[in-house]
Design a protein around this motif. Structure first.
Motif, PDB file in Angstrom:
ATOM      1  N   PRO A   1      80.094   5.392 -46.841  1.00 24.90           N
ATOM      2  CA  PRO A   1      78.995   6.958 -46.307  1.00 24.90           C
ATOM      3  C   PRO A   1      78.024   6.610 -47.098  1.00 24.90           C
ATOM      4  CG  PRO A   1      81.339   7.527 -46.604  1.00 24.90           C
ATOM      5  CD  PRO A   1      81.187   6.711 -47.340  1.00 24.90           C
ATOM      6  N   ARG A   2      76.410   6.468 -46.140  1.00 25.62           N
ATOM      7  CA  ARG A   2      75.192   6.617 -47.158  1.00 25.62           C
ATOM      8  C   ARG A   2      74.930   8.026 -46.376  1.00 25.62           C
ATOM      9  NH1 ARG A   2      71.999   2.903 -43.837  1.00 25.62           N
ATOM     10  NH2 ARG A   2      70.695   3.679 -45.475  1.00 25.62           N
ATOM     11  N   ARG A   3      73.793   8.589 -47.702  1.00 30.45           N
ATOM     12  CA  ARG A   3      73.214   9.908 -47.077  1.00 30.45           C
ATOM     13  C   ARG A   3      72.004   9.678 -46.462  1.00 30.45           C
ATOM     14  NH1 ARG A   3      75.502  14.399 -49.609  1.00 30.45           N
ATOM     15  NH2 ARG A   3      73.886  15.053 -49.406  1.00 30.45           N
ATOM     16  N   PRO A   4      72.038  10.859 -45.034  1.00 30.59           N
ATOM     17  CA  PRO A   4      71.182  10.104 -44.526  1.00 30.59           C
ATOM     18  C   PRO A   4      69.371  11.463 -45.291  1.00 30.59           C
ATOM     19  CG  PRO A   4      72.202  12.260 -43.518  1.00 30.59           C
ATOM     20  CD  PRO A   4      72.976  11.717 -44.579  1.00 30.59           C
ATOM     21  N   ARG A   5      68.398  10.983 -44.744  1.00 28.99           N
ATOM     22  CA  ARG A   5      67.403  12.030 -45.768  1.00 28.99           C
ATOM     23  C   ARG A   5      67.336  13.389 -44.854  1.00 28.99           C
ATOM     24  NH1 ARG A   5      64.534   6.861 -46.520  1.00 28.99           N
ATOM     25  NH2 ARG A   5      63.810   7.015 -44.782  1.00 28.99           N
ATOM     26  N   LEU A   6      67.383  14.276 -45.016  1.00 27.00           N
ATOM     27  CA  LEU A   6      66.925  15.568 -44.852  1.00 27.00           C
ATOM     28  C   LEU A   6      65.290  16.070 -44.955  1.00 27.00           C
ATOM     29  CD1 LEU A   6      69.895  17.694 -45.114  1.00 27.00           C
ATOM     30  CD2 LEU A   6      68.819  16.687 -43.209  1.00 27.00           C
TER      31      LEU A   6
ATOM     32  N   ALA B   1      72.604  23.516 -39.563  1.00 28.58           N
ATOM     33  CA  ALA B   1      73.167  22.419 -39.040  1.00 28.58           C
ATOM     34  C   ALA B   1      72.003  21.986 -40.116  1.00 28.58           C
ATOM     35  CB  ALA B   1      73.166  22.923 -38.101  1.00 28.58           C
ATOM     36  N   ARG B   2      71.361  21.417 -41.013  1.00 25.64           N
ATOM     37  CA  ARG B   2      71.128  21.380 -41.590  1.00 25.64           C
ATOM     38  C   ARG B   2      72.123  21.087 -43.075  1.00 25.64           C
ATOM     39  NH1 ARG B   2      66.333  23.764 -40.941  1.00 25.64           N
ATOM     40  NH2 ARG B   2      66.278  24.744 -42.973  1.00 25.64           N
ATOM     41  N   GLU B   3      72.597  21.851 -43.331  1.00 24.25           N
ATOM     42  CA  GLU B   3      73.236  22.046 -44.160  1.00 24.25           C
ATOM     43  C   GLU B   3      74.246  21.449 -44.445  1.00 24.25           C
ATOM     44  OE1 GLU B   3      75.158  25.561 -47.232  1.00 24.25           O
ATOM     45  OE2 GLU B   3      74.302  26.167 -45.642  1.00 24.25           O
ATOM     46  N   ALA B   4      74.999  21.350 -43.125  1.00 22.63           N
ATOM     47  CA  ALA B   4      76.291  20.318 -42.922  1.00 22.63           C
ATOM     48  C   ALA B   4      76.341  19.492 -42.495  1.00 22.63           C
ATOM     49  CB  ALA B   4      77.497  21.457 -41.859  1.00 22.63           C
ATOM     50  N   PHE B   5      74.559  19.217 -42.378  1.00 25.10           N
ATOM     51  CA  PHE B   5      74.659  17.751 -41.880  1.00 25.10           C
ATOM     52  C   PHE B   5      75.311  16.627 -42.398  1.00 25.10           C
ATOM     53  CE2 PHE B   5      71.246  13.945 -40.192  1.00 25.10           C
ATOM     54  CZ  PHE B   5      71.914  13.775 -39.543  1.00 25.10           C
ATOM     55  N   ALA B   6      74.715  16.290 -43.857  1.00 33.16           N
ATOM     56  CA  ALA B   6      75.338  15.099 -44.778  1.00 33.16           C
ATOM     57  C   ALA B   6      76.718  15.171 -44.389  1.00 33.16           C
ATOM     58  CB  ALA B   6      74.613  15.264 -45.938  1.00 33.16           C
ATOM     59  N   ASP B   7      77.659  16.149 -44.930  1.00 33.73           N
ATOM     60  CA  ASP B   7      79.075  15.958 -44.813  1.00 33.73           C
ATOM     61  C   ASP B   7      79.483  15.504 -43.659  1.00 33.73           C
ATOM     62  OD1 ASP B   7      78.912  17.348 -47.833  1.00 33.73           O
ATOM     63  OD2 ASP B   7      79.443  18.764 -47.084  1.00 33.73           O
ATOM     64  N   ARG B   8      79.059  16.074 -42.387  1.00 35.78           N
ATOM     65  CA  ARG B   8      79.264  15.744 -41.279  1.00 35.78           C
ATOM     66  C   ARG B   8      79.573  14.657 -41.206  1.00 35.78           C
ATOM     67  NH1 ARG B   8      77.515  19.594 -36.489  1.00 35.78           N
ATOM     68  NH2 ARG B   8      79.505  18.214 -35.468  1.00 35.78           N
ATOM     69  N   VAL B   9      78.031  13.785 -41.336  1.00 38.31           N
ATOM     70  CA  VAL B   9      78.056  12.367 -41.041  1.00 38.31           C
ATOM     71  C   VAL B   9      78.708  11.233 -41.956  1.00 38.31           C
ATOM     72  CG1 VAL B   9      75.839  10.756 -41.598  1.00 38.31           C
ATOM     73  CG2 VAL B   9      75.024  12.983 -40.617  1.00 38.31           C
TER      74      VAL B   9
ATOM     75  N   LEU C   1      66.021  11.333 -37.194  1.00 37.04           N
ATOM     76  CA  LEU C   1      66.404  11.945 -35.749  1.00 37.04           C
ATOM     77  C   LEU C   1      66.506  13.695 -35.752  1.00 37.04           C
ATOM     78  CD1 LEU C   1      70.090  11.040 -35.699  1.00 37.04           C
ATOM     79  CD2 LEU C   1      69.554  13.526 -35.882  1.00 37.04           C
ATOM     80  N   VAL C   2      65.783  14.598 -34.746  1.00 38.26           N
ATOM     81  CA  VAL C   2      65.628  15.992 -34.340  1.00 38.26           C
ATOM     82  C   VAL C   2      66.993  16.198 -33.596  1.00 38.26           C
ATOM     83  CG1 VAL C   2      63.959  17.496 -33.130  1.00 38.26           C
ATOM     84  CG2 VAL C   2      62.785  15.139 -34.765  1.00 38.26           C
ATOM     85  N   GLY C   3      67.304  16.620 -34.023  1.00 38.13           N
ATOM     86  CA  GLY C   3      69.209  17.339 -33.418  1.00 38.13           C
ATOM     87  C   GLY C   3      69.681  17.302 -34.125  1.00 38.13           C
ATOM     88  N   ALA C   4      70.896  18.622 -35.061  1.00 37.20           N
ATOM     89  CA  ALA C   4      71.531  17.562 -35.948  1.00 37.20           C
ATOM     90  C   ALA C   4      73.332  18.428 -35.761  1.00 37.20           C
ATOM     91  CB  ALA C   4      71.830  17.920 -37.549  1.00 37.20           C
ATOM     92  N   GLY C   5      73.102  18.407 -34.461  1.00 39.14           N
ATOM     93  CA  GLY C   5      74.687  18.738 -33.944  1.00 39.14           C
ATOM     94  C   GLY C   5      75.499  17.560 -33.844  1.00 39.14           C
TER      95      GLY C   5
ATOM     96  N   THR D   1      66.250   9.758 -41.420  1.00 41.17           N
ATOM     97  CA  THR D   1      65.264  10.742 -41.568  1.00 41.17           C
ATOM     98  C   THR D   1      65.774  11.903 -40.819  1.00 41.17           C
ATOM     99  OG1 THR D   1      63.729   9.890 -43.031  1.00 41.17           O
ATOM    100  CG2 THR D   1      63.483  12.016 -42.762  1.00 41.17           C
ATOM    101  N   ALA D   2      66.332  12.830 -40.810  1.00 38.24           N
ATOM    102  CA  ALA D   2      66.669  13.903 -39.806  1.00 38.24           C
ATOM    103  C   ALA D   2      66.318  15.110 -39.965  1.00 38.24           C
ATOM    104  CB  ALA D   2      68.004  14.216 -40.112  1.00 38.24           C
ATOM    105  N   TRP D   3      66.343  16.299 -39.454  1.00 36.35           N
ATOM    106  CA  TRP D   3      65.484  17.938 -39.250  1.00 36.35           C
ATOM    107  C   TRP D   3      66.303  18.595 -38.295  1.00 36.35           C
ATOM    108  CZ3 TRP D   3      63.166  21.813 -40.862  1.00 36.35           C
ATOM    109  CH2 TRP D   3      63.335  22.711 -40.327  1.00 36.35           C
ATOM    110  N   ASP D   4      66.282  19.457 -38.170  1.00 41.17           N
ATOM    111  CA  ASP D   4      67.669  20.291 -37.360  1.00 41.17           C
ATOM    112  C   ASP D   4      66.714  21.829 -37.270  1.00 41.17           C
ATOM    113  OD1 ASP D   4      69.835  20.710 -34.982  1.00 41.17           O
ATOM    114  OD2 ASP D   4      69.242  22.299 -36.062  1.00 41.17           O
ATOM    115  N   PRO D   5      66.053  23.013 -36.662  1.00 40.84           N
ATOM    116  CA  PRO D   5      65.416  23.885 -36.801  1.00 40.84           C
ATOM    117  C   PRO D   5      66.191  24.783 -37.832  1.00 40.84           C
ATOM    118  CG  PRO D   5      66.313  23.320 -34.352  1.00 40.84           C
ATOM    119  CD  PRO D   5      66.872  22.311 -35.103  1.00 40.84           C
TER     120      PRO D   5
END
Length: 308
Positions: A62-67, A43-51, A13-17, A35-39
């Motif tokens: 909740p399951r944690r995505p891989r960053l 956005a990367r720091e907040a991603f897991a909590d928002r998911v 997944l590319v783009g963590a908005g 597995t996710a990435w955002d430039p």
């Protein structure tokens, strides 16, 4: 349904908005690996909590995505790459080329673009047939629609099967169109809502209520064609077209186009603030999501979904 029977278990997944967060929550809730990435580091720091928050809305543990540590790493083992970048043709053309180069040769790439055409964004990839428009309706973890378009029917059908297996309702477009289907329909309504406001016919709150207390009640269970088919009584759509079709043409002739100058934009903002009584966006989103969850819990008419 066994989601793990899908041949697309690994999602890059590319783009963590907002769209990327919703997609990640939905995929994880269905047992897929993300597995996710955002430039953007924030956005990367907040991603897991928002998911996690979106997964709780879904009623899932909740399951944690891989960053990933890079864009290339995010898609290196992906069977499906989901691109959620901003709506820029130049950006998406470059990004899709990079993603196809970094992903495995058999990986499919799904672009979440809300308005751009396949021919707008896939011109620089080596194999355009493996890039498919897969536009979700926001929020993607709660709204079942996914609009699909691609130049290779067998690839699109494979992706449609994947989305069906994980509980989505894909619609396959026979030709590409700016804005696809749902956003074009939404834009037509939005334009007329703005025109009614500009003409002083009603307030923002009254226009919204005219939708939610009126046709919106039907639109949750039937689209425009079935709505007018039933509106024709026992004679159905033929009776409607013959006897009430002219009334539609009469209305079409009076539809307007708002003038979006700064004065009117400020009037829209003031109207929305008045309608929401000054509430912040977050509680409004939470209320919307709670109501969408409640709608999902209603029993579905499988016969209507499959046969109409």
């Amino acid at each position: 349904m066994n989601d793990r029977a899908s041949d697309m278990q690994q999602i890059g997944l590319v783009g963590a908005g907002t769209i990327g967060v919703g997609w990640a929550a939905y995929f994880l809730a269905r047992g897929l690996d993300v597995t996710a990435w955002d430039p953007d580091a924030a956005a990367r720091e907040a991603f897991a909590d928002r998911v996690a928050a979106d997964m709780r809305t879904l009623g899932a543990e909740p399951r944690r995505p891989r960053l990933a540590e890079s864009q290339a790493q995010a898609v290196a083992e992906a069977q499906l790459v989901v691109e959620n970048a901003p709506e820029s043709i130049a950006l998406k053309r470059r990004l899709l080329r990079e993603l196809q180069e970094a992903a495995p040769a058999r990986a499919l790439i799904a672009s979440s673009t809300s308005s751009l055409r396949h021919s707008d964004i896939a011109g620089e990839v080596a194999d355009p047939s493996r890039v498919v428009i897969a536009h979700p309706f926001n929020p993607p973890h709660l709204v079942p629609l996914v609009e699909l378009y691609g130049p290779a029917p067998e690839v699109v059908q494979r992706l449609a099967g994947f989305y069906r297996r994980i509980g989505k309702q894909p619609v396959v477009m026979r030709k590409e169109m700016v804005g696809h289907i749902a956003n074009r329909l939404s834009s037509a309504l939005w334009r007329e809502a703005l025109y009614l406001l500009q003409e002083g016919v009603a307030s923002v709150e009254e226009i919204d209520r005219a939708v939610t207390a009126g046709p919106g009640r039907r639109w949750a269970i039937q689209g425009p064609f079935l709505t007018y088919h039933l509106g024709g009584g026992r004679g159905g759509i033929r009776h409607y077209l013959d006897h009430l079709g002219p009334s539609q043409e009469y209305r079409w002739a009076s539809l307007g186009e708002p003038i979006m100058d700064e004065v009117f934009k400020q009037r829209i903002v003031e109207g929305v603030n008045a309608a929401t009584r000054g509430q912040e966006v977050v509680p409004l989103v939470e209320r919307r999501d709670a109501m969408l969850v409640a709608l999902q819990r209603l029993p579905e008419d499988d016969d209507a979904k499959e046969n109409y």
